[in-house]
Enzyme design. Sequence first.
Site, PDB file in Angstrom:
ATOM      1  CB  SER A   1      59.348  68.511   5.582  1.00  0.00           C
ATOM      2  OG  SER A   1      58.362  68.109   4.672  1.00  0.00           O
ATOM      3  CG  LEU A   2      64.112  65.695  10.440  1.00  0.00           C
ATOM      4  CD1 LEU A   2      63.609  66.675  11.478  1.00  0.00           C
ATOM      5  CD2 LEU A   2      64.305  64.312  11.075  1.00  0.00           C
ATOM      6  CG  HIS A   3      63.847  68.040   4.317  1.00  0.00           C
ATOM      7  ND1 HIS A   3      63.513  66.929   3.578  1.00  0.00           N
ATOM      8  CD2 HIS A   3      62.762  68.854   4.283  1.00  0.00           C
ATOM      9  CE1 HIS A   3      62.279  67.087   3.113  1.00  0.00           C
ATOM     10  NE2 HIS A   3      61.807  68.227   3.523  1.00  0.00           N
TER      11      HIS A   3
ATOM     12  CD  GLU B   1      51.164  72.647 -11.621  1.00  0.00           C
ATOM     13  OE1 GLU B   1      51.403  72.918 -12.798  1.00  0.00           O
ATOM     14  OE2 GLU B   1      52.055  72.467 -10.785  1.00  0.00           O
TER      15      GLU B   1
ATOM     16  CG  ASN C   1      61.716  65.597  -7.757  1.00  0.00           C
ATOM     17  OD1 ASN C   1      62.172  64.657  -8.413  1.00  0.00           O
ATOM     18  ND2 ASN C   1      60.810  65.420  -6.810  1.00  0.00           N
TER      19      ASN C   1
ATOM     20  CB  SER D   1      53.418  66.504   4.110  1.00  0.00           C
ATOM     21  OG  SER D   1      54.786  66.823   4.071  1.00  0.00           O
TER      22      SER D   1
ATOM     23  N   GLY E   1      52.165  74.430  -0.668  1.00  0.00           N
ATOM     24  CA  GLY E   1      51.732  75.090   0.560  1.00  0.00           C
ATOM     25  C   GLY E   1      52.051  74.335   1.831  1.00  0.00           C
ATOM     26  CD  GLU E   2      53.402  73.564   6.834  1.00  0.00           C
ATOM     27  OE1 GLU E   2      54.386  72.995   6.342  1.00  0.00           O
ATOM     28  OE2 GLU E   2      52.578  72.966   7.553  1.00  0.00           O
TER      29      GLU E   2
ATOM     30  CB  CYS F   1      49.991  64.768  -4.509  1.00  0.00           C
ATOM     31  SG  CYS F   1      51.136  65.933  -3.809  1.00  0.00           S
TER      32      CYS F   1
ATOM     33  CB  CYS G   1      54.842  77.649   0.462  1.00  0.00           C
ATOM     34  SG  CYS G   1      55.251  77.204   2.167  1.00  0.00           S
TER      35      CYS G   1
HETATM   36  N1  SAH Z   1      54.747  72.223   3.133  1.00  0.00           N
HETATM   37  C1  SAH Z   1      54.633  70.863   3.444  1.00  0.00           C
HETATM   38  C2  SAH Z   1      53.947  70.038   2.382  1.00  0.00           C
HETATM   39  C3  SAH Z   1      54.261  70.342   0.940  1.00  0.00           C
HETATM   40  S1  SAH Z   1      55.870  69.910   0.401  1.00  0.00           S
HETATM   41  C4  SAH Z   1      55.996  70.283   3.783  1.00  0.00           C
HETATM   42  O1  SAH Z   1      56.984  70.966   3.606  1.00  0.00           O
HETATM   43  O2  SAH Z   1      56.029  69.163   4.290  1.00  0.00           O
HETATM   44  C5  SAH Z   1      55.761  68.143   0.254  1.00  0.00           C
HETATM   45  C6  SAH Z   1      57.089  67.430   0.338  1.00  0.00           C
HETATM   46  O3  SAH Z   1      57.889  67.680  -0.832  1.00  0.00           O
HETATM   47  C7  SAH Z   1      57.921  67.889   1.527  1.00  0.00           C
HETATM   48  O4  SAH Z   1      58.517  66.819   2.199  1.00  0.00           O
HETATM   49  C8  SAH Z   1      58.961  68.724   0.836  1.00  0.00           C
HETATM   50  O5  SAH Z   1      60.091  68.879   1.636  1.00  0.00           O
HETATM   51  C9  SAH Z   1      59.208  67.959  -0.433  1.00  0.00           C
HETATM   52  N2  SAH Z   1      59.917  68.724  -1.451  1.00  0.00           N
HETATM   53  C10 SAH Z   1      59.845  70.041  -1.678  1.00  0.00           C
HETATM   54  N3  SAH Z   1      60.654  70.391  -2.705  1.00  0.00           N
HETATM   55  C11 SAH Z   1      61.249  69.262  -3.137  1.00  0.00           C
HETATM   56  C12 SAH Z   1      62.163  68.980  -4.192  1.00  0.00           C
HETATM   57  N4  SAH Z   1      62.618  69.929  -4.992  1.00  0.00           N
HETATM   58  N5  SAH Z   1      62.550  67.705  -4.361  1.00  0.00           N
HETATM   59  C13 SAH Z   1      62.058  66.726  -3.562  1.00  0.00           C
HETATM   60  N6  SAH Z   1      61.178  66.936  -2.557  1.00  0.00           N
HETATM   61  C14 SAH Z   1      60.776  68.193  -2.339  1.00  0.00           C
HETATM   62 FE1  SF4 Z   2      56.638  75.378   1.834  1.00  0.00          FE
HETATM   63 FE2  SF4 Z   2      56.808  72.729   2.159  1.00  0.00          FE
HETATM   64 FE3  SF4 Z   2      58.008  73.956   0.066  1.00  0.00          FE
HETATM   65 FE4  SF4 Z   2      58.959  74.308   2.543  1.00  0.00          FE
HETATM   66  S1  SF4 Z   2      58.887  72.354   1.401  1.00  0.00           S
HETATM   67  S2  SF4 Z   2      58.637  75.923   1.001  1.00  0.00           S
HETATM   68  S3  SF4 Z   2      57.089  74.311   3.752  1.00  0.00           S
HETATM   69  S4  SF4 Z   2      55.826  73.822   0.446  1.00  0.00           S
END
Ligand code: SAH
Ligand code: SF4
Length: 383
Positions: A237-239, A111, A314, A215, A183-184, A124, A131
């Site tokens: 993606s720190l979180h 997608e 989300n 990202s 994906g990463e 995007c 992943c």
């Molecule tokens: N793998 C990479 C890029 C794809 S994810 C990464 O992790 O950065 C893209 C962004 O969406 C990342 O910041 C990820 O943490 C965020 N993301 C993933 N699942 C999410 C969700 N359920 N709600 C909000 N953001 C989310």
């Molecule tokens: Fe993979 Fe990024 Fe999702 Fe983590 S947030 S599972 S690294 S796609």
Amino acid sequence: MKSFPAKVVAEPAPVPAQVSEKLNLLGLDRKGLEGFFAGVGEKPFRASQILKWVHARGVTDFGEMTDLSKALRGKLADMAEVRVPEAVTDQTSGDGTRKWLLRLDGSNAIETVLIPEKNRDTLCISSQVGCALACTFCSTGYQGFNRNLSAAEIIGQLWYVSRILDREGARRNVTNVVFMGMGEPLLNFKNVLPASELMKDDHAYGLSKRRVTLSTSGVIPYLDRLTEVSDISLAVSLHAPNDALRDELVPINRKYPIAELLAACRRYIADKPHRSITWEYVMLDGVNDTDAHARQLARLLKGIPSKVNLIPFNAFPEAPYARSSDARIRAFSHILSNAGLVATTRKTRGDDIDGACGQLVGRVADRTRRRQKRSEGTQAPQA
Ligand code: SAH
Ligand code: SF4
């Protein structure tokens, strides 16, 4: 928000009996094309010609490439091709976000999401089908890893959407690309790099380095390789503001903990004046969103040129989390701003068509498959 039904733009094709053996020029960046032409005794400037035809003009038939000699057109047709993706569905969200399901092969699809805003239209894109990193708040993570996308399949997403917008006479074409789909990207470095080079090449899409953002969840060895060879924008993606919590949310943190990740990020921007890192921080109710977390985050990022992007979580069926309230997100953001950080909150876009961050899945039948797995009690994949 009202969701619009998927418009089926093509019937899924049967699995091809034989995959083409020809080299797909779509995924070759300038360097790759120059290497290819050197191998067939042609001058390097042929690369610019092909880039313009394929990416700027959308031409895939060598026969139409009129500034190449007839002999060269014939030679190209014998050994190479320009194979582009096809869309299976095309959906538009109530807020204008648009999502295409692009067919890759018999069972895989990806997608791609276009997010229109006042001053930009951001695409995007995905870099893998699924992943392997199993972040606990990410739908793609629950799906597990299927395969890497080729460079052609990655740039093919931009190629396809650019053509559609051209054809529709859209007010403007894609202005920004973010590797924030499935994906990463750093775990598919060898294909992501040429695709990102094509995005920036003046003869292809001509996007500036500030308008192409990778990202990552922080795969340090590849981040260091990126430092050596690329200048695109970086989002991380720190979180979580500490290792104990990040180990839980982003399992790759057990291998590459926060202090090492921050050091690698500093290296990334060290020789790039006026650049900053965007830190992505998903807001999970009661998990990582307290005032104390915000203060810890502000302390952590002190001295690093930073922007913090708060992402309202989300939801999806498997996730054991809820989205932080708007008031909580505002309070968190306020603490960061007071500490001198630039903090923004991402507007949730396209969630009515499952096009928001973390909602993307790779297979047409995936939701059904995952529901079955859940009812069979299958565990989420581990990193
Ligand atoms: N793998 C990479 C890029 C794809 S994810 C990464 O992790 O950065 C893209 C962004 O969406 C990342 O910041 C990820 O943490 C965020 N993301 C993933 N699942 C999410 C969700 N359920 N709600 C909000 N953001 C989310
Ligand atoms: Fe993979 Fe990024 Fe999702 Fe983590 S947030 S599972 S690294 S796609």
